[in-house]
Motif scaffolding. Structure first.
Motif, mmCIF file in Angstrom:
data_model
loop_
_atom_site.group_PDB
_atom_site.id
_atom_site.type_symbol
_atom_site.label_atom_id
_atom_site.label_comp_id
_atom_site.label_asym_id
_atom_site.label_seq_id
_atom_site.Cartn_x
_atom_site.Cartn_y
_atom_site.Cartn_z
ATOM 1 N N VAL A 228 130.678 13.202 113.683
ATOM 2 C CA VAL A 228 129.522 14.070 113.889
ATOM 3 C C VAL A 228 129.789 14.904 115.135
ATOM 4 C CG1 VAL A 228 127.894 12.465 112.820
ATOM 5 C CG2 VAL A 228 128.279 12.355 115.280
ATOM 6 N N SER A 229 129.174 16.051 115.230
ATOM 7 C CA SER A 229 129.433 16.926 116.369
ATOM 8 C C SER A 229 128.679 16.449 117.599
ATOM 9 C CB SER A 229 129.005 18.361 116.034
ATOM 10 O OG SER A 229 129.114 19.169 117.175
ATOM 11 N N SER A 230 129.424 15.963 118.579
ATOM 12 C CA SER A 230 128.796 15.501 119.817
ATOM 13 C C SER A 230 128.160 16.668 120.567
ATOM 14 C CB SER A 230 129.829 14.789 120.698
ATOM 15 O OG SER A 230 130.946 15.620 120.925
ATOM 16 N N ALA B 218 136.196 23.603 113.386
ATOM 17 C CA ALA B 218 135.205 22.879 114.187
ATOM 18 C C ALA B 218 134.742 23.681 115.403
ATOM 19 C CB ALA B 218 135.766 21.532 114.626
ATOM 20 N N GLU C 71 131.457 11.059 120.038
ATOM 21 C CA GLU C 71 132.820 11.575 119.944
ATOM 22 C C GLU C 71 133.707 10.681 119.083
ATOM 23 O OE1 GLU C 71 135.420 14.567 120.479
ATOM 24 O OE2 GLU C 71 133.442 14.571 121.411
ATOM 25 N N SER D 243 131.958 19.009 113.235
ATOM 26 C CA SER D 243 132.629 18.030 114.077
ATOM 27 C C SER D 243 134.138 18.166 113.974
ATOM 28 C CB SER D 243 132.210 16.622 113.639
ATOM 29 O OG SER D 243 133.108 15.644 114.099
#
Length: 197
Positions: free
Chosen positions: A25-27, A142, A21, A148
């Motif tokens: 980058v997309s958690s 997002a 987070e 993200s």
């Protein structure tokens, strides 16, 4: 098929989600894809179990962000949150149903990385008006799996002329109300429907 998430898997995904987070980058994408790569049964768990766990992850993330991130001004928070709130309320379910698969999520990760690199390369340092709205639109994009929220916010801030350090700071700041709102909304829906064991 297991009926619940194992404690070890829950801890591993929590350890993955928290630091992710803080990075562009997309958690959520990592939480969806890593279990598949490791052969876990996570994707086959009932939807209410996965949703409940993801709300718990975001609640923990929000608590951590509140400790380390300065609060945005009310104006910035409102303008940078409104587009994401409107798009999320209107299109959350169709986006998840049509774009929620592993291939689309992986494609979103790649697209997000390309957008971030391109925005960073073209950020010329000349500040432009409309930063708050640009951040709000970026956060709305997002909602696409794999993109993200922080990454899109940083990309928008760089294109609006902010230096890298400031772009990351403002990206984290405007993310606070979005993460809080999404967590509260999903938590309310889950509580209303009953929590799985």
């Amino acid at each position: 098929m297991p009926s619940e998430l194992t404690t070890g898997q829950a801890v591993a995904l929590g350890v993955l989600h928290g630091p992710a987070e803080l990075l562009p980058v997309s958690s959520s994408a990592h939480v969806a894809l890593v279990p598949r790569l490791l052969g876990w049964e996570y994707a086959r768990l009932p939807g209410d179990v996965r949703k409940s766990f993801e709300v718990a992850l975001h609640t923990g993330t929000l608590a951590g962000l509140l400790l380390i991130t300065p609060r945005p001004s009310a104006r910035l928070a409102l303008l940078a949150t409104a587009p994401a709130a409107v798009v999320g309320l209107a299109f959350e379910d169709p986006i998840e149903q049509r774009l929620g698969g592993p291939r689309a999520t992986a494609a979103g990760l790649l697209a997000g990385a390309a957008i971030l690199v391109a925005a960073d390369a073209h950020g010329d340092g000349r500040r432009r008006p409309g930063l708050a709205l640009a951040l709000g639109l970026a956060q709305a994009t997002a909602l696409v799996p794999g993109l993200s929220r922080l990454g899109m916010s940083v990309a928008a801030a760089r294109l609006m002329g902010l230096p890298r350090r400031e772009a990351f700071l403002v990206g984290r700041q405007v993310g606070l109300p979005v993460v809080a709102g999404a967590t509260a909304l999903k938590g309310f829906r889950i509580a209303r429907g009953g929590l799985p064991r």
